[in-house]
Design a protein around this motif. Structure first.
Motif, mmCIF file in Angstrom:
data_model
loop_
_atom_site.group_PDB
_atom_site.id
_atom_site.type_symbol
_atom_site.label_atom_id
_atom_site.label_comp_id
_atom_site.label_asym_id
_atom_site.label_seq_id
_atom_site.Cartn_x
_atom_site.Cartn_y
_atom_site.Cartn_z
ATOM 1 N N HIS A 210 0.835 -1.204 0.000
ATOM 2 C CA HIS A 210 0.000 0.000 0.000
ATOM 3 C C HIS A 210 0.864 1.245 0.000
ATOM 4 C CE1 HIS A 210 -3.625 -2.283 0.893
ATOM 5 N NE2 HIS A 210 -2.868 -3.028 1.681
ATOM 6 N N ARG B 230 -7.611 2.735 6.073
ATOM 7 C CA ARG B 230 -6.922 1.605 5.434
ATOM 8 C C ARG B 230 -7.795 0.354 5.438
ATOM 9 N NH1 ARG B 230 -3.649 2.197 2.037
ATOM 10 N NH2 ARG B 230 -1.710 2.730 3.107
ATOM 11 N N ASP C 296 -10.851 -3.178 -2.008
ATOM 12 C CA ASP C 296 -9.997 -3.991 -2.865
ATOM 13 C C ASP C 296 -10.515 -5.437 -2.941
ATOM 14 O OD1 ASP C 296 -7.744 -4.707 -4.398
ATOM 15 O OD2 ASP C 296 -6.664 -5.344 -2.598
#
Ligand SMILES: [Zn+2]
Length: 321
Positions: free
Chosen positions: A20, A121, A128
């Protein structure tokens, strides 16, 4: 079915191991600790380990239940890929010292900023995962599953949008110490119980937050920022909100933490961990001393109410009795 399972397993693995970018710049992020080991987590560790309580992804949940309870090395405990090395070091330098001053507004802001970033996050990883599900040929014919993935993507993206509203405002204050404080934090000390937490919570009121309200992109949900910070001789709660994003419930909830007896505090913690936040940690020794029936009640509550953020929930057990 078996093939579905294998594909899901791969999707989760790929999402988990994905690199990330830093939440501030374009560099790759390192593993950032929500609460550092020296001067915080070391007070609740046993042989350099702490017990971390964390929501399982739905793939693991199938086998182990919704809530995962795991002994984690103190170096990896309560950490997420949040910032690059330079931002992780420089932005948080004021609170990474042994003598962090929890009375100080800027320190309270930095702890809250880091817990907010972890929520961002987590939601990005969810997006995702469900993008991968949506795009996988394996599930193309499974309309129900694809629709679930789509609504998960939508919900998580809206959550990220709300959190970014807070993130930008916090960054303005962090980068300019002269700026007027727009957040309010309370610091409340308790008798030591070896637990820690770092989270952002959006209280949902079923009468106010109808689906229509929740789906309106213009609305930024109210959030509270919660950090439970173990210290040598006490446990300190830092709890706060943005001044324009507060309501009666938030103000009452925060004052409800004040002047508690030991029993009331234990019940308050049980409520927090059961109905409001999903990641916290506890000393392994202390976890082993908790009553089996209460751990069972805690897990059962989670299996039924994961993802439930409604303020109307209540539990009838005391995890710490
Ligand atoms: Zn960076």
């Amino acid at each position: 079915m078996k093939e579905d399972f294998k594909i899901l397993q791969r999707i989760f693995k790929n999402a988990r191991t994905k690199k990330h970018k830093c939440l501030i710049c374009d560099e790759l992020s390192i593993n950032s600790h929500l609460l550092q080991k020296n001067g915080i987590l070391n007070y609740i560790s046993t042989n350099n380990h702490i017990t971390q309580i964390k929501g399982n992804d739905f793939f693991k949940a199938e086998k182990d239940g919704i809530i995962g309870i795991k002994s984690v090395g103190i170096n990896n405990a309560m950490s997420y890929p949040l910032f690059c090395n330079s931002h992780d070091t420089n932005v948080f330098a004021p609170i990474e010292t042994q003598e962090h001053n929890l009375e100080d507004y800027n320190s309270q802001l930095l702890f809250s900023y880091r817990s907010l970033c972890a929520e961002v996050r987590k939601k990005m990883v969810n997006v995702d995962i469900f993008e991968r599900v949506k795009n996988s040929r394996q599930f193309a014919a499974n309309t129900q599953f694809i629709n679930m993935a789509k609504s998960q993507i939508e919900a998580n993206l809206m959550g990220i949008q709300d959190l970014n509203w807070y993130k930008n405002l916090m960054e303005l204050e962090i980068n300019n110490s002269e700026s007027t404080p727009n957040f309010t934090f309370e610091k409340i000390d308790f008798e030591f119980i070896p637990v820690s937490a770092s989270a952002a919570y959006s209280p949902l009121n079923p009468t106010e937050h109808t689906l229509e309200v929740l789906k309106n992109k213009e609305n930024v949900l109210n959030y509270i920022f919660i950090n439970l910070i173990p210290q040598e001789d006490k446990l300190t709660l830092i709890i706060g909100y943005h001044n324009s994003k507060s309501d009666d419930w938030i103000l009452e909830y925060i004052s409800s933490w004040k002047k508690l007896s030991k029993l009331e505090f234990e019940l308050k913690l049980t409520d927090l961990f059961s109905t409001k936040i999903e990641t916290w940690a506890i000393s392994p020794e202390y976890w082993n001393e908790l009553k089996t029936k209460n751990i069972k009640a805690f897990k059962e509550y989670w299996n039924e109410h994961a993802n439930d953020l409604r303020i109307t929930q209540s539990v009838d057990f005391n995890l710490f009795e």
